[in-house]
Design a protein around this motif. Sequence first.
Motif, PDB file in Angstrom:
ATOM      1  N   THR A  55       0.837  -1.205   0.000  1.00 56.92           N
ATOM      2  CA  THR A  55       0.000   0.000   0.000  1.00 56.92           C
ATOM      3  C   THR A  55       0.869   1.252   0.000  1.00 56.92           C
ATOM      4  O   THR A  55       0.592   2.215  -0.731  1.00 56.92           O
ATOM      5  N   ALA A  56       1.928   1.241   0.790  1.00 60.80           N
ATOM      6  CA  ALA A  56       2.827   2.395   0.850  1.00 60.80           C
ATOM      7  C   ALA A  56       3.502   2.641  -0.492  1.00 60.80           C
ATOM      8  O   ALA A  56       3.697   3.795  -0.900  1.00 60.80           O
ATOM      9  N   SER A  57       3.847   1.564  -1.208  1.00 68.19           N
ATOM     10  CA  SER A  57       4.556   1.724  -2.480  1.00 68.19           C
ATOM     11  C   SER A  57       3.684   2.372  -3.547  1.00 68.19           C
ATOM     12  O   SER A  57       4.197   3.052  -4.446  1.00 68.19           O
ATOM     13  N   TYR A  58       2.361   2.173  -3.458  1.00 72.06           N
ATOM     14  CA  TYR A  58       1.447   2.774  -4.434  1.00 72.06           C
ATOM     15  C   TYR A  58       0.943   4.149  -3.990  1.00 72.06           C
ATOM     16  O   TYR A  58       0.607   4.984  -4.813  1.00 72.06           O
ATOM     17  N   GLY A  59       0.847   4.331  -2.684  1.00 73.85           N
ATOM     18  CA  GLY A  59       0.258   5.570  -2.160  1.00 73.85           C
ATOM     19  C   GLY A  59      -1.239   5.419  -2.013  1.00 73.85           C
ATOM     20  O   GLY A  59      -1.806   5.610  -0.945  1.00 73.85           O
ATOM     21  N   SER A  60      -1.893   5.045  -3.100  1.00 78.48           N
ATOM     22  CA  SER A  60      -3.328   4.757  -3.111  1.00 78.48           C
ATOM     23  C   SER A  60      -3.536   3.610  -4.092  1.00 78.48           C
ATOM     24  O   SER A  60      -3.101   3.691  -5.247  1.00 78.48           O
ATOM     25  N   VAL A  61      -4.181   2.537  -3.644  1.00 76.12           N
ATOM     26  CA  VAL A  61      -4.230   1.331  -4.466  1.00 76.12           C
ATOM     27  C   VAL A  61      -5.528   0.564  -4.225  1.00 76.12           C
ATOM     28  O   VAL A  61      -6.096   0.608  -3.139  1.00 76.12           O
ATOM     29  N   SER A  62      -5.973  -0.163  -5.224  1.00 72.68           N
ATOM     30  CA  SER A  62      -7.190  -0.959  -5.091  1.00 72.68           C
ATOM     31  C   SER A  62      -6.923  -2.205  -4.270  1.00 72.68           C
ATOM     32  O   SER A  62      -5.790  -2.715  -4.233  1.00 72.68           O
ATOM     33  N   PHE A  63      -7.965  -2.707  -3.644  1.00 71.99           N
ATOM     34  CA  PHE A  63      -7.853  -3.938  -2.868  1.00 71.99           C
ATOM     35  C   PHE A  63      -7.403  -5.090  -3.772  1.00 71.99           C
ATOM     36  O   PHE A  63      -6.572  -5.920  -3.385  1.00 71.99           O
ATOM     37  N   LYS A  64      -7.948  -5.155  -4.978  1.00 78.88           N
ATOM     38  CA  LYS A  64      -7.612  -6.232  -5.910  1.00 78.88           C
ATOM     39  C   LYS A  64      -6.126  -6.250  -6.209  1.00 78.88           C
ATOM     40  O   LYS A  64      -5.500  -7.322  -6.262  1.00 78.88           O
ATOM     41  N   GLN A  65      -5.532  -5.077  -6.395  1.00 79.97           N
ATOM     42  CA  GLN A  65      -4.108  -4.984  -6.695  1.00 79.97           C
ATOM     43  C   GLN A  65      -3.274  -5.437  -5.504  1.00 79.97           C
ATOM     44  O   GLN A  65      -2.263  -6.135  -5.659  1.00 79.97           O
ATOM     45  N   VAL A  66      -3.672  -5.033  -4.312  1.00 81.92           N
ATOM     46  CA  VAL A  66      -2.948  -5.430  -3.098  1.00 81.92           C
ATOM     47  C   VAL A  66      -2.965  -6.944  -2.936  1.00 81.92           C
ATOM     48  O   VAL A  66      -1.939  -7.572  -2.654  1.00 81.92           O
TER      49      VAL A  66
END
Length: 206
Positions: A55-66
Motif C-alpha cells: 500500500t505504501a509503495s502505491y500511495g493509493s491502491v485498489s484492494f484487488k491490486q494489493v
Amino acid sequence: MARKKAGASVDRPSFRNLMTFRLHMVARFSEGISEEYYRRHLGLSLPECRVIGITASYGSVSFKQVAADAHLEKSYASRVVSSLVERGIIEKQANPSDSRSVLLQLTDHGKTVHEQTYALALRLNEVLQMPFTRKQGDDFLAFLGQLDQQLKRVSGVVEDVDALGKVPRIESAPAPETRSDGAMMLDRAFAQKLHDMLGRYLAENP
C-alpha cells in the motif's frame, strides 16, 4: 568388476537435491523467521506487513491490486485489510473510477508503522546477508530476478510438459538495487535465536 562394499552409500535421485525443493524449503524457513520477527517487534503478522508495504509503495491502491501483489486469497486478504483498518493503519477511500470498489491508503499512523516496518526489514536483510560478500549478495539478487522472470514464463505452460522445454532462457536481469543500512537493531536474544535456527537449517540441508 569390483563390487560395492556392503553398506556403502549409494547416490539416489532425491527431491532434496532439486532447486525447486530447496527454494521452497528456504522460502518457508525465511517466512517463519520473518513472521516471528515482525510479531515480536510490531505485533504484526507477515501478511499484514506485506499489505502495509505494498500500500505504501502505491500511495493509493485498489484492494484487488494489493491482494494480487501480496499473493493472498481474496477472502484472506480481506481479513488482513480489515484488521489493519480496525487498528487505524489503513483507511478506505471511494474509488472515483469504479464505484464498486474502494482504494486503500495508509493513515498518518500507518505511515509511521511503515517506516518502522521498513527499518526492521532492512536490519533483518542485513543480518541474513552477514555471511556473504557484497558480490555474492548482488549475484543472488540478480539470480532471483532471472528466476522470477522464468517462473512467469513457465506459469503459462506448466500444464504441458512438452511445452516446458520450449520456454526460453533468461539471459540477463535488471541490476539489483543498492542496499542501505538498517536504522533499528535486533535485540541480542532474538539475534542469537536467528543464528541458531540458520545453523540448524544449514546442518540439516548440506
